[in-house]
Design an enzyme around this catalytic site. Structure first.
Site, PDB file in Angstrom:
ATOM      1  N   TYR A 180      11.610  20.140  59.014  1.00  0.00           N
ATOM      2  CA  TYR A 180      12.107  18.606  59.301  1.00  0.00           C
ATOM      3  C   TYR A 180      12.336  18.571  60.928  1.00  0.00           C
ATOM      4  O   TYR A 180      11.885  17.450  61.584  1.00  0.00           O
ATOM      5  CB  TYR A 180      13.434  18.606  58.762  1.00  0.00           C
ATOM      6  CG  TYR A 180      13.424  18.147  57.201  1.00  0.00           C
ATOM      7  CD1 TYR A 180      12.769  16.911  57.180  1.00  0.00           C
ATOM      8  CD2 TYR A 180      14.011  18.866  56.254  1.00  0.00           C
ATOM      9  CE1 TYR A 180      12.539  16.628  55.796  1.00  0.00           C
ATOM     10  CE2 TYR A 180      13.962  18.469  54.958  1.00  0.00           C
ATOM     11  CZ  TYR A 180      13.059  17.477  54.795  1.00  0.00           C
ATOM     12  OH  TYR A 180      12.759  17.031  53.506  1.00  0.00           O
ATOM     13  N   ASP A 188      11.544  44.936  33.768  1.00  0.00           N
ATOM     14  CA  ASP A 188      10.954  44.698  32.610  1.00  0.00           C
ATOM     15  C   ASP A 188       9.799  45.420  32.496  1.00  0.00           C
ATOM     16  O   ASP A 188       9.183  45.597  33.410  1.00  0.00           O
ATOM     17  CB  ASP A 188      10.692  42.970  32.238  1.00  0.00           C
ATOM     18  CG  ASP A 188      11.635  41.995  32.305  1.00  0.00           C
ATOM     19  OD1 ASP A 188      12.918  42.724  31.936  1.00  0.00           O
ATOM     20  OD2 ASP A 188      11.676  41.090  32.651  1.00  0.00           O
ATOM     21  N   GLU A 195      15.875  44.651  38.395  1.00  0.00           N
ATOM     22  CA  GLU A 195      15.234  43.152  38.537  1.00  0.00           C
ATOM     23  C   GLU A 195      16.084  42.236  38.085  1.00  0.00           C
ATOM     24  O   GLU A 195      16.241  41.075  38.581  1.00  0.00           O
ATOM     25  CB  GLU A 195      13.738  43.247  37.801  1.00  0.00           C
ATOM     26  CG  GLU A 195      13.110  41.916  37.741  1.00  0.00           C
ATOM     27  CD  GLU A 195      12.011  41.956  36.664  1.00  0.00           C
ATOM     28  OE1 GLU A 195      11.723  42.850  35.955  1.00  0.00           O
ATOM     29  OE2 GLU A 195      11.469  40.761  36.344  1.00  0.00           O
TER      30      GLU A 195
END
Lengths: 530, 434
Positions: free
Chosen positions: B103, B256, B204
Site C-alpha cells: 500500500y 500426513d 504439520e
C-alpha cells in the site's frame, strides 16, 4: 506552335464539317467541358512553345468574365515561347488545318488543332474574335492580330492587325479568346488541371488568375528542363496503309528502296532489299507506280518482319527523375519523395517510357483506403477523368501496399507518366490509357522500384518512432527512480536529485540516440501521484 | 516506543547495507554509467539442488536489471521504490508487513507520450508484484526481510523446556499453559537462554500439536514441540534451523502420509523452490521424516512387491532399503480399512511431480488414473531429492495402493498410542527417512 512550323504542309478540310464531327472528341460537348478544354489547349500549346524549345516557361493564365449578362469568358494565355512568324499567324489560328506531317515527335497537343477547335467554338458561341500577340526571339517587332474564321470558306478573316517595335527583349505568344462557358461548374476541374500541370513543370512559373479574383502562383523551383524531343522517322512496326499512301503520294523518291530507307527508322540497304524481296516488289520501281494492293502487301511484310531494331526513343521527352521530384516537392512538400524514369521500351513499334514518382507525408492529402492517390500523365498532360478504366489504376490497385509498409488510407501520391509517340488511349476521351501488356509491365515495375525506396524510408521512420516510444517507456520512470534514490541517500540532497535527474536524462539520451531535450520533455511531463 | 536493543542493531545493519548498495547505484549514474542492479536470477532454472549440502540453492546465474532495458525498466523503478519504502520504515522504527509495503508504494505515475497524450500507470497493481520486488531486494542486498524488520503473520507455535529472550523480555516456553509461544517473524532476534530438551518434534497439524501438548508429550519425552500449521512459514523454518544448528538438537518431522506432507518435510529439510535463496539460512539438512510413513500403514511386504517392479529403472539399489526382518504395519487390517483415504487425482499428480512419471507408470494399476497421469505428467522426471531409495520405497506404496492417511488417524487409534508407542518407537528404532 509546332503545328505552324513553316516547313510543314497542310491539307484543308471543311471546318464546319470538321467541327461538327469532332467537337465532342475534342472535348467541346458543353459549356463546362468547353471552358476547361479551351484552357487546356492554350496552356499545352504555351508549354510546347517553351519547354520543347529549351526555354524555361513563364506562363500566365487569366480567365475573366467577358459579359455582364451572359456566361461569356475571356481566356488569355501568355507564354515566353519561341513565338510565331507573323505570316503564319492567320493560318495557324484562322484555318482549321490537318497536319500533313508524318514525322513523329512527342508533343502535348492532340492533333495540333485543339486550339483551333476552341477558337471555332468561341466564335460560334459568342461571335467574338480571337486576339493574338506574338514575337519571335530574332524579330525586332511585336505583331498583333484580331481574327475570325470564315467557316464556309475555311479561311481566316483578319479584322485588325498591327505591329510595334520591341523596346525590350520579349518573345512569346499571347492568345485571348472569348467563349461561352460555365465557370462555377468547371472551376474545380480547371484548378485541378493547372495544379497537376504545375506538379510536372517545376521549371515553369505559372500564374493563374480566376474570375473569382483568386491568384494562384506556382513559382519555378528548378532550372532544369526535360530533354526536348527529337523528330524521328516512324518505325516500320507502326506503319499502316494510310501512312504508306501519304509517303507514296507526297514523297519524291526515285525508287521504292530509297523510299523505304529514307522514310523509316531502322531500314538500311540490307533490310530494304530483303523486305522488298519478301513482298515481291522490284527495288528499282518508281514508288508512284505502286498500286494500293502492292502497298498493302508491303505494309503486311513490314508488320511481320521480325528483325527490326527496337524503335528509337529519341523522339520521347521524359520528365526525368529530378523534375518529377522537384514538382512533387513544390506542390506537396512531402517528407519522402522519390522518382524513377524507366529505360525506353516499345509496344507495336511505338517507343514509350514510363516514369513514376511517389510522394509521402507532408502536405500530401490522405488517400482513399483502397489505393494511393494517383496522378496520371500522358506526354506531360494530366489525365483527370476515367481514372477507373486506366491501366495504371489497375496496376496501382493490384499492388499490396502493406508490403511497402503503407497503411491505407495514407498521405501518399503515386505519379505515373507515360510518354510515347503514340499513347494508347482508351476511347475517344483520351483521358485513360488502354491495357497494353508492355505498358502494364513497365508501370508495375516502375511503381515497385520507387515503392521499395519508400519502404526503406518508412521502415527507418518506424524504427525511429519505436525508438522514441522506447524512450518514453524508460524516461517516465526517471523521476520515481530519482526520488527513491534521494530518500535512501539521505536528506539535504536536493542538489543531488537535480544532478541525478540530469545524468539519467543524459544516459537515456546517449544510449537511445534521442536528443536530450526530448527525453527531458517526457521526464518533465511526469507527475507522481500519492 | 521502546525499541529493543537487538532490534536496533538489526535495523542499523540493514540501513547500512541498503545505503551502501544504493549509493553505488547512484554513483554509477553520476559517472554516466548504465543504471543497473546486478542480482542473482530468482527463477526455477537457476535453482540448484546441491547434492553435497543437500540443499536447494540459488544458482550462479546473475541478472542485470537495467533502467535502459524496456522490459526491465518498470521492475527497476519498482525495486528502487520498494527499497526507499523499506528504508523509510527502517529509519522510522516501523515494522511494516508486506501488505503495508504494497500500500505504501502503490501510487500513480502520469506522463505524456511522444504525441502528448496523457497516460497513467500504477507503480504496481497487485500485491503479487510488490512481493516479488521484496524478494528481489532480499537477493540484491543479501539481507532477508526479517533482518529488515518486515513482518508477516505469525503461524508457527512452540512449547517446551526452553527459555528465550525476545526483545527485552525473557520467556519460558514451558510455562505457556494450554497455549503456546507464537514464533515471531524475526526469529533471528530471539536469544536462546536455557534449554532442557533432547529432540525437537515438528508436527504439520496444529490440532495434533495441541493434543500432544495437552497430553504432556514434551514434558514426558524432553522434547521441544513445534507446529508449522500446514506449509511452514519462513519464521518457523528459521527457528527450527536455529534449534538444530545452535542447540544441536535432532529434528523429527511428523506429517500426513500424503504428497503434501512429504513436500512440507522437504521444505524444512532442503528449502523451497520459490525461496531457494534463503535455503542456506532456513533449511535444516538434519531434519528427519519420522512419519507417518506408508510402511507404518501397509508394512514392508507391499514395498517389497513394488521394488521388484521398479528393478528395470533402479537396478539393485532399491533392495537394500528393505529391513530384515520385514517391518510389520502399526495398523491392523480393520484399522487400516477405517483410516486410510482414497487418493485424489490431484494427490497422484503431486506425487508424480515429486518422484517422477516412470515410477508412477510402473506401479499404478488403476487404468483410469494411469491414463489420466499419462496425459498430464508424461516425461516428468521428479525432484532428485525424492528419487532416493527410501523415498521411492515410501511413495511406491502410495502409487500401488492409491491411498493416503492423516496423522489424526494415528491419534484416533488413541492419543496414548501416538504419544507413547508410535513416536517413541520410531525414534528409538531409528525408523525414519533422512
Amino acid at each position: 506552335m509546332s503545328a505552324a512550323a513553316p516547313t510543314e504542309r497542310y491539307r484543308a478540310i471543311s471546318p464546319a464539317e470538321f467541327f461538327y464531327k469532332y467537337r465532342e472528341i475534342a472535348g467541346f460537348s458543353n459549356p463546362v467541358r468547353a471552358l476547361y478544354q479551351a484552357v487546356r489547349e492554350l496552356v499545352e500549346n504555351a508549354l510546347d512553345a517553351t519547354d520543347s524549345h529549351g526555354i524555361l516557361p513563364n506562363i500566365k493564365i487569366i480567365i475573366e468574365k467577358a459579359d455582364e449578362n451572359r456566361e461569356f469568358y475571356r481566356v488569355t494565355v501568355e507564354d515566353n515561347g519561341i513565338g510565331l512568324p507573323p505570316h503564319v499567324v492567320p493560318e495557324a489560328f484562322g484555318r482549321v488545318l490537318f497536319s500533313s506531317k508524318y514525322i513523329l515527335r512527342q508533343t502535348r497537343g492532340m492533333f495540333g488543332l485543339g486550339a483551333k477547335v476552341a477558337i471555332l467554338y468561341g466564335q460560334m458561341t459568342t461571335g467574338r474574335p480571337v486576339e493574338v500577340i506574338t514575337s519571335q526571339p530574332n524579330l525586332k517587332r511585336i505583331y498583333y492580330f484580331k481574327l475570325r474564321i470564315d467557316i464556309n470558306k475555311n479561311e481566316p478573316i483578319i479584322i485588325e492587325r498591327g505591329s510595334w517595335r520591341k523596346n525590350r527583349d520579349w518573345h512569346g505568344t499571347i492568345v485571348s479568346m472569348t467563349l461561352e462557358g460555365d465557370w462555377s461548374r468547371a472551376k474545380q476541374r480547371i484548378k485541378d488541371y493547372i495544379l497537376r500541370t504545375a506538379v510536372v513543370t517545376p521549371y515553369a512559373n505559372i500564374v493563374f488568375m480566376t474570375p473569382d479574383g483568386e491568384i494562384y502562383y506556382y513559382e519555378r523551383v528548378i532550372d532544369k528542363l526535360p530533354r526536348p524531343p527529337k523528330e524521328v522517322k516512324p518505325h516500320p512496326y507502326g506503319v499502316d496503309l494510310e501512312l504508306m499512301k501519304r509517303i507514296r503520294d507526297n514523297g519524291s523518291f526515285s525508287t521504292v528502296k530509297e523510299m523505304l530507307m529514307k522514310s523509316f527508322q531502322g531500314i538500311g540497304n540490307v533490310t530494304a532489299s530483303s523486305l522488298l524481296e519478301i513482298a515481291g516488289i522490284s527495288p528499282d520501281l518508281n514508288p508512284k507506280s505502286l498500286s494500293d494492293k502492292q502497298l498493302l502487301e508491303l505494309v503486311n511484310v513490314m508488320k511481320n518482319y521480325k528483325r527490326f531494331r527496337s524503335p528509337t526513343s529519341e523522339a520521347l521527352s521524359p520528365l526525368g527523375e529530378e523534375v518529377i521530384k522537384a514538382g512533387l516537392k513544390r506542390i506537396y512538400d512531402p517528407e519522402f519523395v522519390e522518382a524513377v524514369t524507366r529505360r525506353p521500351s516499345a509496344y507495336q513499334g511505338h517507343p514509350f517510357i514510363v516514369e513514376v514518382g511517389i510522394a509521402y507525408g507532408g502536405k500530401v492529402p490522405l488517400s482513399s483506403d483502397k489505393y494511393p492517390t494517383l496522378l496520371r500523365y500522358a506526354n506531360k498532360i494530366p489525365l483527370l477523368y476515367d481514372e477507373g478504366s486506366d491501366v495504371t489504376t489497375d496496376v496501382v490497385k493490384g499492388i499490396s501496399w502493406d508490403q511497402y509498409l503503407v497503411k491505407l488510407p495514407a498521405p501518399i501520391i503515386v505519379l505515373v507518366h507515360i510518354c510515347s509517340t503514340k499513347v494508347p488511349f482508351k476511347g475517344v476521351g483520351k483521358e485513360s490509357i488502354a491495357d497494353v501488356k508492355e505498358i502494364r509491365n513497365e508501370v508495375r515495375l516502375a511503381i515497385q522500384e520507387v515503392a521499395r525506396k519508400l519502404r526503406t524510408y518508412l521502415s527507418k521512420k518506424l524504427k525511429e518512432e519505436e525508438k522514441k516510444k522506447r524512450v518514453v517507456s524508460l524516461a517516465k520512470y526517471v523521476p520515481e527512480v530519482v526520488r527513491a534514490l534521494t530518500i535512501i541517500l539521505g536528506d539535504g540532497h536536493g542538489a543531488k536529485a537535480k544532478m541525478l535527474e540530469e545524468k539519467l536524462v543524459e544516459i537515456v539520451s546517449l544510449r537511445t540516440g534521442i536528443p536530450k531535450d526530448e527525453v527531458y520533455k517526457v521526464v518533465k511531463s511526469v507527475e507522481i501521484g500519492v | 516506543m521502546a525499541i529493543s536493543s537487538v532490534d536496533k542493531y538489526a535495523r542499523q545493519k540493514s540501513i547500512e547495507i541498503l545505503r551502501k548498495k544504493f549509493a553505488s547505484v547512484a554513483k554509477r549514474i553520476l559517472e554516466g554509467k548504465r543504471p543497473v542492479l546486478i542480482m542473482p536470477k530468482r527463477v526455477l532454472s537457476n535453482t540448484i539442488y546441491d547434492m553435497k549440502k543437500k540443499l536447494l540453492l540459488l544458482g550462479p546465474e546473475m541478472k542485470r536489471r537495467s533502467l535502459l532495458d524496456v522490459n526491465e525498466a518498470r521492475k527497476f523503478m519498482q525495486t528502487l521504490l520498494m527499497a526507499s519504502i523499506i528504508y523509510e520504515a527502517l529509519v522510522n522504527d516501523e515494522y511494516p508487513t508486506i501488505r503495508d509495503l504494497y500500500y505504501r508504494g502503490k501510487h500513480t505515475i502520469s506522463y505524456r507520450d511522444i504525441l502528448g497524450r496523457l497516460h497513467h500507470e500504477n507503480t504496481w497493481d497487485e500485491q503479487r508484484e510488490s512481493d516479488a520486488v521484496i524478494r528481489d531486494i532480499e537477493v540484491f542486498l543479501g539481507v532477508l526481510r526479517e533482518e529488515m524488520l518486515i513482518l508477516s503473520k505469525e503461524k508457527g507455535k512452540v512449547v517446551g523446556n526452553l527459555v528465550i529472550r525476545s526483545g527485552d523480555d525473557v520467556i519460558d516456553l514451558s510455562k505457556m499453559g494450554h497455549g503456546a509461544y507464537a514464533i515471531e517473524p524475526t526469529p533471528d532476534l530471539i536469544e536462546f537462554k536455557d534449554i532442557d530438551a533432547e529432540f525437537v518434534l515438528v508436527v504439520e497439524k496444529d490440532a495434533v500439536f495441541q493434543q500432544l501438548h495437552r497430553y504432556g508429550f514434551w514434558k514426558k519425552y524432553k522434547a521441544i514441540l513445534i507446529t508449522s500449521a500446514g506449509q511452514p512459514d519462513r519464521a518457523t523454518r528459521r527457528f527450527v534451523r536455529r534449534l538444530s544448528e545452535e542447540l544441536k538438537l535432532p529434528i523429527y518431522i511428523l506429517t500426513d502420509a500424503d504428497p503434501y506432507g512429504w513436500y512440507i518435510y522437504s521444505v524444512f529439510k532442503i528449502g523451497s523452490i520459490t525461496l531457494s535463496y534463503e535455503s542456506e539460512r532456513l533449511a535444516t539438512p538434519n531434519a528427519k521424516f519420522i512419519g507417518v510413513s506408508m510402511t507404518d500403514i501397509f508394512g514392508e511386504e507391499e514395498a517389497a512387491k513394488n521394488i521388484k517392479k521398479l528393478a528395470s529403472i533402479f537396478g539393485k539399489d532399491l533392495k537394500n532399503v528393505l529391513s530384515k526382518p520385514r517391518k510389520k504395519p502399526y495398523l491392523s487390517d480393520k484399522e487400516r480399512k477405517n483410516y486410510i483415504i482414497k487418493a485424489k487425482k490431484k494427490d497422484v499428480e503431486r506425487a508424480v511431480e515429486l518422484v517422477g512419471y516412470d515410477v508412477a507408470d510402473k506401479l499404478i494399476s488403476n487404468p483410469e488414473i494411469k491414463k489420466y497421469i499419462r496425459q498430464r505428467k508424461m516425461g516428468v522426471s521428479g525432484y532428485p531429492w525424492f528419487r532416493t531409495p527410501e523415498w521411492i520405497k515410501e511413495i511406491s506404496i502410495f502409487f500401488s495402493k492409491l491411498a493416503k492417511l492423516e496423522i489424526e488417524a494415528m491419534a484416533s487409534k488413541g492419543l496414548k498410542f501416538l504419544a507413547d508407542t508410535y513416536i517413541p518407537t520410531k525414534i528409538e528404532t531409528g525408523d525414519w527417512i533422512d
